[in-house]
Design a protein around this motif. Structure first.
Motif, short mmCIF file in Angstrom:
data_model
loop_
_atom_site.label_atom_id
_atom_site.label_comp_id
_atom_site.label_asym_id
_atom_site.label_seq_id
_atom_site.Cartn_x
_atom_site.Cartn_y
_atom_site.Cartn_z
N ASP A 105 -10.46 -19.48 1.06
CA ASP A 105 -9.88 -18.66 0.01
C ASP A 105 -10.24 -17.19 0.20
N ALA A 106 -11.50 -16.94 0.55
CA ALA A 106 -11.94 -15.56 0.76
C ALA A 106 -11.19 -14.94 1.95
N ALA A 107 -11.03 -15.71 3.00
CA ALA A 107 -10.30 -15.21 4.17
C ALA A 107 -8.84 -14.93 3.82
N THR A 108 -8.25 -15.83 3.03
CA THR A 108 -6.86 -15.64 2.61
C THR A 108 -6.73 -14.38 1.76
N GLU A 109 -7.64 -14.17 0.84
CA GLU A 109 -7.62 -12.96 0.01
C GLU A 109 -7.80 -11.72 0.86
N SER A 110 -8.69 -11.82 1.84
CA SER A 110 -8.94 -10.68 2.73
C SER A 110 -7.68 -10.33 3.52
N ILE A 111 -6.99 -11.36 3.98
CA ILE A 111 -5.75 -11.14 4.74
C ILE A 111 -4.69 -10.54 3.83
N LYS A 112 -4.59 -11.06 2.60
CA LYS A 112 -3.61 -10.51 1.65
C LYS A 112 -3.91 -9.05 1.36
N ALA A 113 -5.18 -8.74 1.17
CA ALA A 113 -5.55 -7.36 0.90
C ALA A 113 -5.21 -6.48 2.10
N ALA A 114 -5.47 -6.99 3.29
CA ALA A 114 -5.15 -6.22 4.50
C ALA A 114 -3.65 -6.02 4.63
N GLN A 115 -2.88 -7.06 4.31
CA GLN A 115 -1.43 -6.94 4.37
C GLN A 115 -0.93 -5.90 3.37
N GLU A 116 -1.52 -5.90 2.18
CA GLU A 116 -1.13 -4.90 1.18
C GLU A 116 -1.47 -3.50 1.67
N THR A 117 -2.63 -3.37 2.32
CA THR A 117 -3.03 -2.06 2.86
C THR A 117 -2.04 -1.60 3.93
N VAL A 118 -1.64 -2.52 4.80
CA VAL A 118 -0.67 -2.19 5.84
C VAL A 118 0.66 -1.80 5.20
N GLN A 119 1.07 -2.55 4.19
CA GLN A 119 2.34 -2.24 3.52
C GLN A 119 2.28 -0.87 2.87
N LYS A 120 1.15 -0.55 2.24
CA LYS A 120 1.01 0.76 1.61
C LYS A 120 1.06 1.86 2.68
N ALA A 121 0.43 1.60 3.82
CA ALA A 121 0.45 2.59 4.90
C ALA A 121 1.87 2.80 5.42
N VAL A 122 2.62 1.71 5.53
CA VAL A 122 4.02 1.80 5.98
C VAL A 122 4.82 2.62 4.97
N GLU A 123 4.61 2.35 3.69
CA GLU A 123 5.33 3.08 2.65
C GLU A 123 4.95 4.56 2.67
N THR A 124 3.66 4.84 2.86
CA THR A 124 3.21 6.22 2.93
C THR A 124 3.84 6.93 4.13
N SER A 125 3.88 6.24 5.27
CA SER A 125 4.51 6.83 6.46
C SER A 125 5.97 7.11 6.20
N LYS A 126 6.64 6.17 5.56
CA LYS A 126 8.06 6.36 5.25
C LYS A 126 8.24 7.56 4.33
N GLU A 127 7.39 7.67 3.30
CA GLU A 127 7.48 8.80 2.38
C GLU A 127 7.25 10.12 3.12
N ASN A 128 6.28 10.14 4.03
CA ASN A 128 5.99 11.37 4.77
C ASN A 128 7.16 11.76 5.67
N ILE A 129 7.80 10.77 6.27
CA ILE A 129 8.97 11.07 7.11
C ILE A 129 10.09 11.61 6.23
N GLU A 130 10.28 10.99 5.08
CA GLU A 130 11.33 11.46 4.17
C GLU A 130 11.03 12.88 3.71
N LYS A 131 9.76 13.19 3.45
CA LYS A 131 9.40 14.55 3.04
C LYS A 131 9.69 15.54 4.17
N ALA A 132 9.37 15.13 5.41
CA ALA A 132 9.62 16.02 6.55
C ALA A 132 11.11 16.28 6.72
N VAL A 133 11.91 15.21 6.54
CA VAL A 133 13.37 15.37 6.64
C VAL A 133 13.86 16.30 5.54
N LYS A 134 13.36 16.10 4.33
CA LYS A 134 13.79 16.93 3.21
C LYS A 134 13.41 18.39 3.46
#
Length: 185
Positions: A15-44
């Protein structure tokens, strides 16, 4: 009883490993979203820069047209030359927008492809420690890529802005010389 404790302990670890993986996946998703936002800002930002330069170009053209009407004999030739300069600037603006947009699209495509590869790498992790090590490496790599792409897109947009202004500047200088107007420094 020992078997029951081991099963409970294994379940907690799993369970702890599963939670850790979920947290890591959320972190990766947030990083992807942040990168997307930064690219959109650069385009704007690039789009706004091009828009401002087009507005400056239009203002400069209006000024040139007002000055040209003072001399009736040169009005026809003067208008044609101004039109050519505005058309050249307009063509350069269209080309600049296409170039910037293609650079942004290429950067976004590269980012998506990188994200797919990153997810594959993360999913291939053999342990949580391995997962976090891969994640840290990927985050640094993504950040470096984002900075490099933003810098490159900004350079392309800046160069394109100069290309848009150049025909109008050349035209203004010719007019300024002809009408004894002060040249911009």
């Amino acid at each position: 009883m020992t078997t029951a404790k081991k099963t409970t302990s294994s379940k907690k670890a799993e369970d702890a490993a599963t939670e850790s993986i979920k947290a890591a996946q959320e972190t990766v998703q947030k990083a992807v979203e942040t990168s997307k936002e930064n690219i959109e800002k650069a385009v704007k930002a690039s789009t706004e820069t091009v828009q401002k330069n087009i507005e400056k170009t239009v203002e400069l053209s209006k000024k040139q047209m007002e000055d040209a009407t003072k001399s009736y004999d040169d009005a026809v030739a003067f208008s044609k030359e101004n039109f050519d300069a505005v058309m050249a600037a307009g063509n350069a603006a269209v080309k600049a927008a296409e170039t910037v947009n293609s650079e942004v699209i290429a950067a976004a495509k590269k980012a998506v492809e990188g994200n797919v590869e990153a997810m594959k790498s993360l999913m291939a992790a053999k342990s949580p420690a391995d997962f976090f090590e891969i994640q840290a490496s990927l985050m640094k790599s993504r950040y470096d890529d984002m900075v490099a792409e933003s810098t490159r897109i900004n350079e392309v947009a800046t160069k394109a802005s100069g290309e848009v202004i150049e025909p109008l500047k050349a035209r203004y200088e010719a007019v300024a010389e002809k009408l004894n107007l002060p040249l911009a420094g």
